[in-house]
Design an enzyme around this catalytic site. Structure first.
Site, short mmCIF file in Angstrom:
data_model
loop_
_atom_site.label_atom_id
_atom_site.label_comp_id
_atom_site.label_asym_id
_atom_site.label_seq_id
_atom_site.Cartn_x
_atom_site.Cartn_y
_atom_site.Cartn_z
N GLU A 164 -111.49 9.27 5.56
CA GLU A 164 -111.21 9.85 6.94
C GLU A 164 -110.71 10.80 7.16
O GLU A 164 -109.18 11.26 6.49
CB GLU A 164 -110.23 8.70 7.71
CG GLU A 164 -109.92 9.67 9.17
CD GLU A 164 -109.52 8.18 10.30
OE1 GLU A 164 -109.76 7.23 9.86
OE2 GLU A 164 -108.96 8.97 10.98
N ARG B 232 -97.73 -0.96 11.82
CA ARG B 232 -96.80 0.20 11.08
C ARG B 232 -95.09 -1.41 10.36
O ARG B 232 -95.03 -2.07 11.20
CB ARG B 232 -96.55 1.04 12.31
CG ARG B 232 -97.43 1.70 12.77
CD ARG B 232 -96.38 2.81 13.79
NE ARG B 232 -95.86 3.90 12.88
CZ ARG B 232 -96.32 5.39 12.52
NH1 ARG B 232 -97.66 5.64 12.81
NH2 ARG B 232 -95.11 6.06 11.49
N1 PXP Z 1 -106.90 7.86 12.30
C1 PXP Z 1 -104.99 7.74 12.13
C2 PXP Z 1 -105.54 7.50 9.91
C3 PXP Z 1 -104.29 7.68 12.92
O1 PXP Z 1 -103.07 7.31 12.66
C4 PXP Z 1 -104.44 7.36 13.83
C5 PXP Z 1 -103.15 7.70 14.92
O2 PXP Z 1 -102.52 6.75 15.31
C6 PXP Z 1 -105.64 8.09 14.65
C7 PXP Z 1 -107.14 8.80 13.99
C8 PXP Z 1 -106.18 9.11 15.65
O3 PXP Z 1 -105.15 9.56 16.30
P1 PXP Z 1 -105.01 9.83 18.05
O4 PXP Z 1 -104.60 8.82 18.45
O5 PXP Z 1 -104.36 11.41 17.97
O6 PXP Z 1 -106.53 10.04 18.51
#
Ligand code: PXP
Length: 251
Positions: free
Chosen positions: A159, A53
């Site tokens: 996604e 980030r």
């Molecule tokens: N996909 C994306 C694009 C994300 O930003 C995140 C969180 O960083 C995730 C998947 C995974 O989400 P979680 O941590 O809620 O499983």
């Protein structure tokens, strides 16, 4: 085809930064990102996802380079569409990049990328990444306009943001699931690979199974949380096992 599991290990770095952000050269710096990736791999991860980030609150650029050097799994780099991150991605050369929206104030990625509103800015980034043989995914809400725009951009994958579904209850939850189902069908019609992520949990996985054509799930928070009690290898293995139940995959 089996549903693939991308394990997001950002929160291993969150824990490390909580203690060592200002002491990165301390004699002991833990937990180890590399060890986490190796444990995730031992548990059955198909790829390792990290998000570097802008504010570097968890993963650092050096973490990404180290993972790329040491880990024999595809790396999925989540990044904001900025000049700094594009230059970094072109240097790192991960297998995949997932472009996400980013705002400093958010605790985690809160909404999908507005592809329609940022078509021009995304075009150059997507092209530059693809020319470097990096496959590109866009993290989007399951909205037709966004899916179409992703297709027009020529990315390989999207996604689908499952966060709204994961937080919703009752009728709103059923409606969110339906949006994901429709979005996935639409994206498949446009020849996009469909992945999904955000808020996916052992406990809502079966509902997610109602979405057809999924190829990969990206999961982080619930795996790292469970890992505190059973270890990351087992947490990932349990998820992998549960994911075997998916019947809606592309053949
Ligand atoms: N996909 C994306 C694009 C994300 O930003 C995140 C969180 O960083 C995730 C998947 C995974 O989400 P979680 O941590 O809620 O499983």
């Amino acid at each position: 085809m089996n549903l693939l599991l991308g394990v997001n290990i950002d929160h291993v770095a969150t824990l490390r930064q909580a203690r060592y952000a200002l002491n990165a050269d301390a004699p002991i710096v833990e937990p180890s990102i590399l060890e986490a990736a190796r444990e995730a791999q031992a548990g059955g991860a198909d790829s390792i996802t990290i998000h570097v980030r802008e504010d570097r609150r968890h993963m650092q650029m050096e973490d990404a380079f180290e993972l790329k050097r040491e880990i024999d799994l595809p790396i999925n780099l989540e990044m904001a569409n900025t000049a700094e991150m594009l230059a970094f991605a072109l240097k790192l050369k991960p297998t995949f990049v997932c472009i996400v929206p980013e705002s400093r104030e958010e605790v985690t990625t809160e909404g999908g990328l507005d592809v329609v509103g940022h078509l021009n800015a995304l075009t150059d980034t997507v092209r530059a990444l693809q020319e470097a043989d990096i496959k590109v995914s866009l993290f989007i809400d399951p909205e037709t306009s966004q899916i179409k725009a992703a297709s027009e951009l020529g990315v390989e994958m999207i996604e689908l943001h499952t966060g709204a579904f994961a937080l919703a209850e009752g009728e709103a939850r059923a409606a969110e699931l339906k949006r994901l189902q429709k979005g996935s069908l639409r994206a498949k019609d446009l020849n996009l690979q469909v992945n999904a992520g955000h808020g996916i949990h052992y406990e809502n996985l079966e509902e997610i199974f109602g979405v057809k054509n999924l190829v990969e799930l990206n999961i982080g928070h619930c795996l790292i949380s469970r890992a505190m009690f059973v270890g990351l290898r087992q947490a990932v293995a349990e998820m992998r096992q549960a994911m075997q139940g998916y019947q809606g995959g592309v053949s």
